[in-house]
Design a protein around this motif. Structure first.
Motif, short mmCIF file in Angstrom:
data_model
loop_
_atom_site.label_atom_id
_atom_site.label_comp_id
_atom_site.label_asym_id
_atom_site.label_seq_id
_atom_site.Cartn_x
_atom_site.Cartn_y
_atom_site.Cartn_z
N ASN A 1 0.51 -1.33 0.27
CA ASN A 1 -0.06 0.24 -0.06
C ASN A 1 1.03 1.85 0.21
O ASN A 1 1.73 1.02 0.67
CB ASN A 1 -1.10 -0.01 0.74
N ALA A 2 0.63 2.18 -0.72
CA ALA A 2 1.82 3.37 -1.07
C ALA A 2 1.33 4.33 -0.13
O ALA A 2 2.68 4.55 0.49
CB ALA A 2 0.86 3.92 -2.16
N ILE A 3 0.40 4.35 0.49
CA ILE A 3 0.42 5.02 1.78
C ILE A 3 0.53 4.76 3.19
O ILE A 3 2.14 5.42 3.33
CB ILE A 3 -0.98 5.39 2.64
N ALA A 4 0.97 3.22 3.00
CA ALA A 4 1.99 2.99 4.60
C ALA A 4 3.26 2.87 4.15
O ALA A 4 4.63 3.31 4.69
CB ALA A 4 1.16 0.86 5.05
N CYS A 5 3.83 2.64 2.42
CA CYS A 5 4.95 2.66 2.10
C CYS A 5 5.21 4.04 2.42
O CYS A 5 6.66 4.54 2.63
CB CYS A 5 5.20 2.08 0.79
#
Length: 408
Positions: A292-296
Motif C-alpha cells: 500500500n502506497a500510503i503505508a510505504c
C-alpha cells in the motif's frame, strides 16, 4: 482490586508524543509503545504529513503488473541498510503475514530446487511469531496455540538461545532432520512475548553457521526488535553485518505506529529460485493491499528520520539504565535486563501474587502509566523520546506501582 476483564476499556481520544489521553482528559505514558509499534511518539507531525501527502497523490494501486515510487524507495532503502545482502522485499500486511510468507517462501524454495521433502521447521521454546495458522505453528506460547492445536503443523521445538545447551540441541535436530528441515526461525537478541528473554549476538553467529552447515534457511523475525529497538536499526547488525540471515521480517515499528505494513527481506539466491515461466514455480502469495502506497510512504519517512534518531539511542538507553538501577537492586526484583531501549525485570514469584500482570497494569493507570507486564515480567519499550527527566519519572512511577501491588 477489580479484575481487568471487569474494567471497561480505556477510551483513548488522542495522543501526543509519548502520551495518550482518555475522554476525561487523563494522560497515560505509553510505556510499551502500543504493543511495540510507536517509535517517535503519537500524532507525529512528520509522519502525518507524509501520509497526507501520499493520500492526496496515490492512496493505493495493486502491485500486480504495477509498481509505485514509495514501494520501490522503501525496498531500496532497506536493501541498502543490509549492504545489498537482502536485496529483495516482499510486502505483507502485518507481522503474522510476514511469518507466513517466509515459511511458505522457504519451503517453496526447496521444492523449486528439487527438494520437496524440506518442508519442516525448527522453532525455539518461548518464541512468538504471530497468530495465523502457519505463524502459530512456529510459536511456543501455550495460550495462543492450545485452542487451535488441531489445525497446526507439527514443528520441531528446540531450547531458547538463552538456555544452556541450546545450540547443541538445535544441531542435533538439524542432524536428525537432514533433507527435511527448511528453516530455523528465531527472534534476534530478544524473545518478546515470552517475557523479554534476552541472549547475546555470539549465539546467533553460531546459529547462522549451523544453518549454513546443514543447508537450512535462517529466518530472523525482527518484527518486534527491528527499527531501532535494540539500539541498531536491524538487531542483526549487532550479530554479523557481513553474514545475514536468509530471511528478515519487519513490521510493527516500520510505519512508526501509524499503518499496518510488513516486509520479508531475502537474498538473490532465494529470489532466483522463483524465476520461471511456470506459474507453479512462482511464489504464490498475495493480498489486495500489498505494498500500500500510503503505508510505504509512512515507512519511508520512518527510515529518513532514523538517520537522526539512531545516533541518540545509546544515550537514551543509558539514561534508562541509570534511572532504573536503584529499582533493579530492589529485593522484590530479579533478572533485571536491558537491550537497547528495551528494559525488563521479573518480580519475585514469592511476592508477585495471583493475577500480577493485570493488577500491575490497573495500578499503573493511577500513576499515569500504560504498561502491560507479561506474567511476572515488567518491561518498558517506550518511544524514542527519553531524556533524563523522563527516565527518572518513569523509574519513580514504576516503583510506585510496584509498591502498590507488592508492598514490602
Amino acid at each position: 482490586m477489580a479484575r481487568l476483564d471487569q474494567v471497561p476499556p480505556l477510551p483513548i481520544v488522542r495522543g501526543e508524543g509519548p502520551w495518550l489521553f482518555d475522554d476525561q482528559g487523563r494522560r497515560y505514558f505509553d510505556a510499551n509503545s502500543s504493543w511495540w509499534v510507536n517509535l517517535f511518539g503519537h500524532a507525529d507531525a512528520g509522519l502525518a504529513e507524509a501520509i497526507a501527502r501520499q493520500a492526496r497523490t496515490l492512496p493505493h494501486v495493486m502491485l500486480a503488473g504495477c509498481t509505485h515510487e514509495p514501494a520501490v524507495e522503501l525496498a531500496e532503502r532497506l536493501s541498502t541498510r543490509t549492504g545489498g545482502a537482502l536485496g529483495h522485499a516482499f510486502f505483507g500486511s502485518d507481522g503474522a503475514s510476514a511469518t507466513e510468507i517466509a515459511l511458505k517462501m522457504s519451503a517453496h524454495y526447496w521444492r523449486n530446487r528439487g527438494l520437496p521433502d524440506k518442508n519442516e521447521f525448527i522453532a525455539l521454546a518461548g518464541g512468538y511469531h504471530g497468530e495465523t495458522l502457519g505463524a502459530l505453528s512456529v510459536t511456543d506460547v501455550a495460550i495462543f496455540r492450545d485452542a487451535y492445536a488441531p489445525l497446526l503443523r507439527r514443528t520441531h521445538l528446540a531450547p531458547a538461545l538463552h538456555e544452556a545447551g541450546a545450540l547443541a540441541a538445535i544441531e542435533a535436530k538439524l542432524v536428525a532432520l537432514q533433507g527435511r528441515c527448511a528453516a530455523v526461525i528465531v527472534e534476534p537478541l530478544i524473545q518478546g512475548a515470552s517475557g523479554m528473554r534476552m541472549h547475546g549476538p555470539e549465539v546467533l553467529r553460531e546459529l547462522r553457521a549451523l544453518c549454513t552447515t546443514y543447508d537450512a534457511h535462517l529466518i530472523a523475525d525482527e518484527i518486534a526488535v527491528g527499527c531501532g529497538r535494540t539500539g541498531s536499526f536491524f538487531a542483526w547488525e549487532q550479530v554479523d553485518p557481513l553474514n545475514w540471515p536468509d530471511f528478515l521480517l519487519l513490521s510493527k515499528g516500520i510505519t512508526g505506529g501509524t499503518l499496518p505494513l510488513s516486509l520479508v527481506l531475502t537474498t538473490d539466491r532465494v529470489f532466483e529460485a522463483f524465476l520461471s515461466d511456470e506459474v507453479a514455480r512462482g511464489f504464490l502469495h498475495s493480498h489486495s493491499y500489498t505494498g500500500n502506497a500510503i503505508a510505504c510512504a509512512a515507512a519511508n519517512e520512518v527510515l529518513r528520520r532514523m538517520d537522526t534518531v539512531l545516533p541518540t539511542l545509546a544515550h537514551q538507553a543509558a539514561l534508562l539504565r541509570e534511572a532504573f538501577a536503584p529499582l533493579l537492586a530492589d529485593a522484590r526484583i530479579e533478572h533485571g535486563r536491558q537491550t537497547g531501549l528495551v528494559l525488563a525485570f521479573d518480580v519475585q514469584e514469592a511476592v508477585a501474587g495471583a493475577r500480577f500482570a493485570e493488577r500491575f497494569h490497573l495500578a499503573a493507570r493511577a500513576h499515569e502509566l500504560l504498561i502491560r507486564p507479561i506474567g511476572r515480567a515488567v518491561y518498558l519499550m517506550p518511544p524514542y523520546l527519553i531524556d533524563a527527566p523522563t527516565a527518572t519519572w518513569l523509574a519513580e512511577r514504576v516503583r510506585a506501582t510496584l509498591d502498590d501491588v507488592c508492598p514490602f
